[in-house]
Design a protein around this motif. Structure first.
Motif, PDB file in Angstrom:
ATOM      1  N   PRO A 253     -62.277 -29.065 -12.292  1.00  0.00           N
ATOM      2  CA  PRO A 253     -63.404 -28.552 -11.461  1.00  0.00           C
ATOM      3  C   PRO A 253     -64.367 -30.004 -11.361  1.00  0.00           C
ATOM      4  O   PRO A 253     -64.120 -30.990 -11.883  1.00  0.00           O
ATOM      5  CB  PRO A 253     -64.264 -27.578 -12.241  1.00  0.00           C
TER       6      PRO A 253
ATOM      7  N   GLN B 114     -55.119 -24.826  -1.809  1.00  0.00           N
ATOM      8  CA  GLN B 114     -55.382 -23.256  -1.895  1.00  0.00           C
ATOM      9  C   GLN B 114     -54.125 -22.662  -1.289  1.00  0.00           C
ATOM     10  O   GLN B 114     -53.632 -21.846  -1.683  1.00  0.00           O
ATOM     11  CB  GLN B 114     -56.529 -22.830  -1.743  1.00  0.00           C
TER      12      GLN B 114
ATOM     13  N   PHE C 129     -63.529 -22.384  -6.848  1.00  0.00           N
ATOM     14  CA  PHE C 129     -62.457 -21.500  -7.040  1.00  0.00           C
ATOM     15  C   PHE C 129     -62.556 -20.671  -8.229  1.00  0.00           C
ATOM     16  O   PHE C 129     -63.345 -21.105  -9.400  1.00  0.00           O
ATOM     17  CB  PHE C 129     -61.082 -22.367  -7.400  1.00  0.00           C
ATOM     18  N   SER C 130     -62.071 -19.497  -8.280  1.00  0.00           N
ATOM     19  CA  SER C 130     -62.442 -18.600  -9.504  1.00  0.00           C
ATOM     20  C   SER C 130     -61.319 -18.822 -10.505  1.00  0.00           C
ATOM     21  O   SER C 130     -60.235 -19.866  -9.962  1.00  0.00           O
ATOM     22  CB  SER C 130     -62.008 -17.056  -8.812  1.00  0.00           C
ATOM     23  N   PRO C 131     -61.416 -18.381 -11.680  1.00  0.00           N
ATOM     24  CA  PRO C 131     -60.439 -18.871 -12.818  1.00  0.00           C
ATOM     25  C   PRO C 131     -59.156 -18.471 -12.251  1.00  0.00           C
ATOM     26  O   PRO C 131     -58.096 -19.367 -12.571  1.00  0.00           O
ATOM     27  CB  PRO C 131     -60.959 -17.942 -14.107  1.00  0.00           C
ATOM     28  N   GLU C 132     -58.745 -17.423 -11.698  1.00  0.00           N
ATOM     29  CA  GLU C 132     -57.413 -16.940 -11.540  1.00  0.00           C
ATOM     30  C   GLU C 132     -56.842 -18.018 -10.374  1.00  0.00           C
ATOM     31  O   GLU C 132     -55.733 -18.440 -10.286  1.00  0.00           O
ATOM     32  CB  GLU C 132     -57.625 -15.660 -10.589  1.00  0.00           C
ATOM     33  N   VAL C 133     -57.379 -18.306  -9.344  1.00  0.00           N
ATOM     34  CA  VAL C 133     -57.262 -19.431  -8.250  1.00  0.00           C
ATOM     35  C   VAL C 133     -56.801 -20.828  -8.870  1.00  0.00           C
ATOM     36  O   VAL C 133     -56.019 -21.451  -8.662  1.00  0.00           O
ATOM     37  CB  VAL C 133     -58.167 -19.553  -7.180  1.00  0.00           C
ATOM     38  N   ALA C 134     -57.750 -21.127  -9.944  1.00  0.00           N
ATOM     39  CA  ALA C 134     -57.657 -22.364 -10.930  1.00  0.00           C
ATOM     40  C   ALA C 134     -56.317 -22.478 -11.402  1.00  0.00           C
ATOM     41  O   ALA C 134     -55.515 -23.291 -11.524  1.00  0.00           O
ATOM     42  CB  ALA C 134     -58.658 -22.457 -11.513  1.00  0.00           C
ATOM     43  N   ARG C 135     -55.918 -21.325 -11.979  1.00  0.00           N
ATOM     44  CA  ARG C 135     -54.729 -21.170 -13.089  1.00  0.00           C
ATOM     45  C   ARG C 135     -53.382 -21.287 -11.845  1.00  0.00           C
ATOM     46  O   ARG C 135     -52.616 -21.934 -12.142  1.00  0.00           O
ATOM     47  CB  ARG C 135     -54.662 -19.932 -13.491  1.00  0.00           C
TER      48      ARG C 135
ATOM     49  N   THR D 217     -70.533 -27.140  -6.385  1.00  0.00           N
ATOM     50  CA  THR D 217     -70.006 -26.145  -7.479  1.00  0.00           C
ATOM     51  C   THR D 217     -68.644 -26.018  -7.279  1.00  0.00           C
ATOM     52  O   THR D 217     -67.797 -26.312  -6.320  1.00  0.00           O
ATOM     53  CB  THR D 217     -70.909 -24.851  -7.156  1.00  0.00           C
ATOM     54  N   ASP D 218     -67.875 -25.455  -8.149  1.00  0.00           N
ATOM     55  CA  ASP D 218     -66.523 -25.023  -8.223  1.00  0.00           C
ATOM     56  C   ASP D 218     -66.361 -24.320  -7.151  1.00  0.00           C
ATOM     57  O   ASP D 218     -66.817 -23.003  -7.442  1.00  0.00           O
ATOM     58  CB  ASP D 218     -66.070 -24.718  -9.694  1.00  0.00           C
TER      59      ASP D 218
END
Length: 340
Positions: free
Chosen positions: A95, A160, A57-63, A54-55
């Motif tokens: 992802p 990260q 990272f949150s959307p914020e971390v991904a950005r 599963t991914d």
């Protein structure tokens, strides 16, 4: 040596003098990493080992990973040698569920010997795809065979932890879509193609930085040093590298041949060995300092097949046009200089 043999010798030298990519960036590859990887005896890890992941990272971390991937890649391509224009850098976080959909990425993940797979397994790093467009500067083509330019993309491993540097995990790939070299309206207004106009502006920039007011046959050792340092950047030569022995280097002759003749003969138009040997370490240092001199404002006018470039109303440089044997080989070359 006859002219034909000199030209052949020069071409052989050029063929082995290709521009290198930045040391931290794998060069564009005509053989993809996936193809290279399949020659290994066995996978280094199970194929599609990530399918149940599963991914992390949150959307914020991904950005954040996307932004850092794009910035890092732009830094790697920011070469002082000016060997290419790089534009349209766009990064995209991938992802795990998208890895199988990416061309070549599955094989990289399965076969790569250098991939930090533990960081992926622990959820401390992600993969980003960076798409970009790059176009060779016209001088690059004289430095030997080059890979195709246009639209490209690479895969990066981005940690990260922002203190850890990103890693390129692939070569350069070409997407199915193509990109057209952008047209320059300033070139069109003078009736020049993009290669000729770009070469013209590079030549003018070097002439101004070196303070050149005469043709090469009248140059002093100091003027030669200033011009080689200023112009050599466009051919991949870093300014500080000129202090090395240049007596038997092909680049001074190539620069003078391209910029001041309609020929492609680096040896016939090379400066005399005595003039090169007369350049002192102090001359090279002075030439380096001259690079900070503002090049001023230019006006261009084309008349009767020639282009006149005027610097600040003080010096006029007249250029003839060389059609070349291909568009990339067409250029301008300076035939006269006069102070106004």
């Amino acid at each position: 040596m006859k002219p034909a043999k000199r030209l052949l010798a020069a071409l052989l030298v050029l063929a082995f003098a290709g521009c290198s990519q930045p040391s931290s960036v794998p060069p564009p590859s005509s053989t993809t990493s996936a193809e290279q990887a399949t020659s290994t005896p066995a996978p280094t890890r199970s194929p599609v080992f990530w399918q149940e992941w599963t991914d992390p990272f949150s959307p914020e971390v991904a950005r954040e990973l996307e932004n850092r991937a794009g910035s890092w890649w732009e830094e790697q391509l920011d070469r002082p040698s000016r060997y290419a224009w790089v534009m349209d850098i766009q990064s995209r976080y991938l992802p795990p569920e998208q890895w199988s959909e990416e061309p070549n990425l599955a094989d990289i993940l399965t076969f790569s010997q250098e991939l930090d797979s533990s960081a992926l397994e622990q959820g401390t790093a992600g993969i980003c795809r960076v798409d970009f467009t790059f176009w060779y500067q016209p001088e690059t083509y004289y430095m030997g065979p080059q890979y195709g330019d246009g639209a490209c993309y690479v895969y990066l491993l981005v940690y990260q932890d922002p203190t850890r540097e990103a890693q390129s995990i692939s070569g350069w790939y070409s997407p199915e879509t193509t990109a057209q070299r952008p047209e320059n309206p300033d070139a069109s207004s003078l009736g020049l193609n993009d290669y000729q106009y770009t070469m013209l502006t590079h030549q003018c920039r070097a002439l101004a930085a070196a303070g050149i007011t005469t043709l090469p046959e009248d140059w002093t050792a100091q003027e030669l040093a200033r011009y080689l340092v200023a112009r050599g950047q466009d051919f991949g030569r870093k300014p500080e590298e000129w202090a090395a022995n240049t007596a038997y280097d092909f680049l001074p002759g190539m620069i003078l041949s391209i910029d001041f003749t309609g020929e492609d003969d680096a040896w016939a138009n090379a400066p005399s060995p005595d003039l090169l040997k007369a350049i002192t370490p102090e001359d090279w240092e002075t030439a380096l300092a001259a690079l900070d001199t503002p090049t001023g404002n230019w006006t261009y006018q084309k008349e009767e097949g020639q282009v006149t470039a005027v610097l600040e109303g003080d010096v006029a440089y007249t250029f003839s046009l060389c059609p070349g044997f291909a568009e990339w080989n067409s250029r301008t070359f300076c035939t006269s200089i006069r102070e106004l």
